[in-house]
Write a protein that holds these residues in place. Structure first.
Motif, PDB file in Angstrom:
ATOM      1  N   ALA A 131      80.998  94.748  71.034  1.00  0.00           N
ATOM      2  CA  ALA A 131      79.824  94.160  71.248  1.00  0.00           C
ATOM      3  C   ALA A 131      79.459  93.906  72.011  1.00  0.00           C
ATOM      4  O   ALA A 131      78.708  94.183  73.152  1.00  0.00           O
ATOM      5  N   GLY A 132      79.738  92.130  72.254  1.00  0.00           N
ATOM      6  CA  GLY A 132      79.712  91.356  73.717  1.00  0.00           C
ATOM      7  C   GLY A 132      80.000  92.007  75.126  1.00  0.00           C
ATOM      8  O   GLY A 132      79.623  92.223  75.650  1.00  0.00           O
ATOM      9  N   SER A 133      81.225  92.703  74.978  1.00  0.00           N
ATOM     10  CA  SER A 133      81.278  92.981  76.064  1.00  0.00           C
ATOM     11  C   SER A 133      80.443  94.255  76.236  1.00  0.00           C
ATOM     12  O   SER A 133      80.167  94.642  77.915  1.00  0.00           O
ATOM     13  N   MET A 134      80.048  95.069  75.889  1.00  0.00           N
ATOM     14  CA  MET A 134      78.868  96.338  76.061  1.00  0.00           C
ATOM     15  C   MET A 134      77.959  96.005  76.393  1.00  0.00           C
ATOM     16  O   MET A 134      77.351  95.969  77.682  1.00  0.00           O
ATOM     17  N   ALA A 135      77.521  94.236  76.163  1.00  0.00           N
ATOM     18  CA  ALA A 135      76.511  93.058  76.555  1.00  0.00           C
ATOM     19  C   ALA A 135      76.319  93.098  78.343  1.00  0.00           C
ATOM     20  O   ALA A 135      75.851  92.939  78.676  1.00  0.00           O
ATOM     21  N   LEU A 136      77.616  92.799  78.359  1.00  0.00           N
ATOM     22  CA  LEU A 136      78.295  92.440  79.253  1.00  0.00           C
ATOM     23  C   LEU A 136      78.165  93.103  80.436  1.00  0.00           C
ATOM     24  O   LEU A 136      77.841  92.794  81.479  1.00  0.00           O
ATOM     25  N   ALA A 137      78.289  94.013  80.359  1.00  0.00           N
ATOM     26  CA  ALA A 137      78.593  95.831  81.083  1.00  0.00           C
ATOM     27  C   ALA A 137      77.451  95.883  81.344  1.00  0.00           C
ATOM     28  O   ALA A 137      76.827  96.253  82.558  1.00  0.00           O
ATOM     29  N   ILE A 138      76.350  95.391  80.495  1.00  0.00           N
ATOM     30  CA  ILE A 138      75.195  95.502  81.242  1.00  0.00           C
ATOM     31  C   ILE A 138      74.511  95.003  82.329  1.00  0.00           C
ATOM     32  O   ILE A 138      73.829  94.934  83.329  1.00  0.00           O
ATOM     33  N   LEU A 139      75.149  93.652  81.812  1.00  0.00           N
ATOM     34  CA  LEU A 139      74.708  93.336  82.751  1.00  0.00           C
ATOM     35  C   LEU A 139      75.851  92.872  84.229  1.00  0.00           C
ATOM     36  O   LEU A 139      75.053  92.558  85.098  1.00  0.00           O
ATOM     37  N   MET A 140      76.296  93.164  83.974  1.00  0.00           N
ATOM     38  CA  MET A 140      77.340  93.396  85.175  1.00  0.00           C
ATOM     39  C   MET A 140      77.514  95.020  85.959  1.00  0.00           C
ATOM     40  O   MET A 140      77.681  95.112  87.854  1.00  0.00           O
ATOM     41  N   MET A 141      77.501  95.906  85.337  1.00  0.00           N
ATOM     42  CA  MET A 141      77.059  97.037  85.885  1.00  0.00           C
ATOM     43  C   MET A 141      76.079  96.886  87.042  1.00  0.00           C
ATOM     44  O   MET A 141      76.393  97.425  88.870  1.00  0.00           O
ATOM     45  N   PRO A 142      74.890  96.537  87.448  1.00  0.00           N
ATOM     46  CA  PRO A 142      73.531  96.400  88.734  1.00  0.00           C
ATOM     47  C   PRO A 142      74.386  95.504  89.673  1.00  0.00           C
ATOM     48  O   PRO A 142      73.883  95.697  91.428  1.00  0.00           O
ATOM     49  N   VAL A 143      75.014  94.860  89.422  1.00  0.00           N
ATOM     50  CA  VAL A 143      76.013  94.083  90.516  1.00  0.00           C
ATOM     51  C   VAL A 143      76.629  94.616  91.433  1.00  0.00           C
ATOM     52  O   VAL A 143      77.067  94.983  92.499  1.00  0.00           O
ATOM     53  N   VAL A 144      77.732  95.491  90.457  1.00  0.00           N
ATOM     54  CA  VAL A 144      78.832  96.211  91.066  1.00  0.00           C
ATOM     55  C   VAL A 144      79.102  97.760  91.976  1.00  0.00           C
ATOM     56  O   VAL A 144      78.627  97.264  92.390  1.00  0.00           O
ATOM     57  N   VAL A 145      77.166  98.117  91.307  1.00  0.00           N
ATOM     58  CA  VAL A 145      76.379  98.768  92.094  1.00  0.00           C
ATOM     59  C   VAL A 145      76.307  98.142  93.256  1.00  0.00           C
ATOM     60  O   VAL A 145      75.701  99.238  94.249  1.00  0.00           O
ATOM     61  N   ARG A 146      74.984  97.149  93.255  1.00  0.00           N
ATOM     62  CA  ARG A 146      74.798  96.937  95.160  1.00  0.00           C
ATOM     63  C   ARG A 146      75.812  96.400  95.861  1.00  0.00           C
ATOM     64  O   ARG A 146      75.886  96.512  97.129  1.00  0.00           O
ATOM     65  N   SER A 147      76.764  95.835  95.506  1.00  0.00           N
ATOM     66  CA  SER A 147      78.015  95.292  95.886  1.00  0.00           C
ATOM     67  C   SER A 147      79.079  96.468  97.080  1.00  0.00           C
ATOM     68  O   SER A 147      79.195  96.409  97.881  1.00  0.00           O
ATOM     69  N   THR A 148      78.868  97.255  95.603  1.00  0.00           N
ATOM     70  CA  THR A 148      79.926  98.916  96.292  1.00  0.00           C
ATOM     71  C   THR A 148      78.753  99.364  97.628  1.00  0.00           C
ATOM     72  O   THR A 148      78.874  99.767  98.297  1.00  0.00           O
ATOM     73  N   GLU A 149      77.628  99.754  96.733  1.00  0.00           N
ATOM     74  CA  GLU A 149      76.174 100.303  97.337  1.00  0.00           C
ATOM     75  C   GLU A 149      76.609  99.876  99.237  1.00  0.00           C
ATOM     76  O   GLU A 149      76.717 100.373 100.320  1.00  0.00           O
TER      77      GLU A 149
END
Length: 359
Positions: free
Chosen positions: A214-232
């Motif tokens: 459950a904590g990992s899913m919340a951390l994934a929400i926080l991590m996802m936009p950073v990955v999108v922006r850096s990869t973009e």
């Protein structure tokens, strides 16, 4: 005849105009001397005024350094050079103001954390140890952090990379604009909001209990936009000529992305993913809501409460005893070392995957 006489007249002597480069120049050691004098004067003013805060001394020294640089440079050189040196001095002052808190934080954490960090501390949990007692370790929290961050990375990294590929390679029209807008919004979402979202859906609506997943899913929400922006941003740096050359050879677009675009940008993408992992490693609020924490070793992140390093630091510091505060500083040192290792790995991968240029 008049033209002949006029041509024989001696030419006027050229007017000598001194070159701007011929002006007096300050020696190379002048900025260091001005800085030393400013620090001495700032400390003297602080002592004379009875100020106990060293921060006040430093700010007065910085203002004196900028003012003295402008005055001395104007006197020796000229006002134009003085403005240039003042701009450089302001940059140096801002750099020092940024690096001093970081160095102070690192020094305090290392000096206090090394008092308890040893082999026993890294390989034992808090099972059977009261919070007020000395002893115990951080193994259960370190294991929980590694598992939770790893699961979050497995969830967020593929989704974030695929989203970035869509935005750069395929995204057109209203859908792409909507995805970009929501990614920007998610970038600024507080961590407690992500934790409350998972708590409301996963725990309350679906009936699951606290767990590392459950904590990992919340951390994934926080991590996802950073990955999108850096990869973009990394995908945008790939030259279009490479795509055009591959497509001109008849290679399908999906294979061009897989075989040409991604290998070219893989170094920067990996660095962005590792930095995103380092960003979520220190989050406490989602873990506090969803993981709950425990003194026991729980290697199963899908069932039962689990510990983590940020939550361990919070819990031990909240106890307030000398032994608990010492363990909190030790866990903080372990957490900083873990994040530092991730950053070093990211830099190493970026250099390893960087294009090799021949001499």
């Amino acid at each position: 005849m008049s033209h002949t006489v006029q041509d024989r007249r001696p030419a006027p002597a050229p007017v000598h105009r001194p070159s701007p480069l011929s002006h007096a120049r300050m020696p190379r050691w002048a900025p260091a001397a001005i800085a030393a004098g400013s620090i001495a004067a700032g400390c003297g003013i602080g002592i004379a005024a009875g100020w106990e805060s060293r921060i006040q001394w430093g700010l007065i020294s910085a203002l004196l350094f900028v003012a003295a640089t402008y005055a001395i440079t104007t006197k020796v050189e000229n006002s134009r050079q003085a403005k240039d040196r003042v701009a450089t001095s302001v940059v140096w002052v801002c750099f020092v103001l940024a690096i001093v808190p970081l160095a102070s934080l690192g020094w305090v954490t290392i000096s206090k954390g090394m008092q308890v960090v040893d082999g026993y501390f890294l390989t034992h949990s808090m099972n059977g140890v009261l919070d007020a007692q000395a002893g115990g370790g951080v193994y259960h929290a370190l294991l929980g952090t590694i598992e939770q961050v790893a699961i979050a990375a497995v969830i967020a990294a593929p989704i974030g990379m695929l989203t970035a590929i869509y935005l750069v390679e395929y995204g057109r029209g209203k859908l792409a604009h909507a995805v970009t807008f929501f990614v920007d919004v998610m970038t600024g979402v507080p961590s407690i909001v992500a934790g409350l979202f998972i708590l409301a859906t996963w725990n309350l609506m679906l009936g699951f209990g606290p767990s590392g997943f459950a904590g990992s899913m919340a951390l994934a929400i926080l991590m996802m936009p950073v990955v999108v922006r850096s990869t973009e941003e990394m995908l945008k740096l790939v030259p279009n000529e490479l795509r055009e050359a591959s497509l001109a050879l008849g290679v399908p677009k999906w294979k061009t992305i897989l075989k040409v675009v991604l290998p070219t940008a893989i170094g920067g993408i990996t660095t962005g993913v590792m930095l995103a992992i380092a960003r979520i490693t220190g989050e406490t609020a989602p873990v506090l809501l969803l993981v709950f924490g425990t003194k026991l070793i729980n290697p199963n992140p899908f069932e039962g409460a689990q510990a983590s390093l940020p939550l361990y630091v919070y819990e031990q510091y909240a106890v307030g005893t000398d032994a608990a505060v010492a363990r909190a500083w030790g866990a903080a040192l372990v957490l900083i070392a873990f994040v530092m290792i991730l950053n070093l790995v990211a830099r190493g991968i970026a250099r390893w995957k960087a294009p090799k240029t021949g001499r």
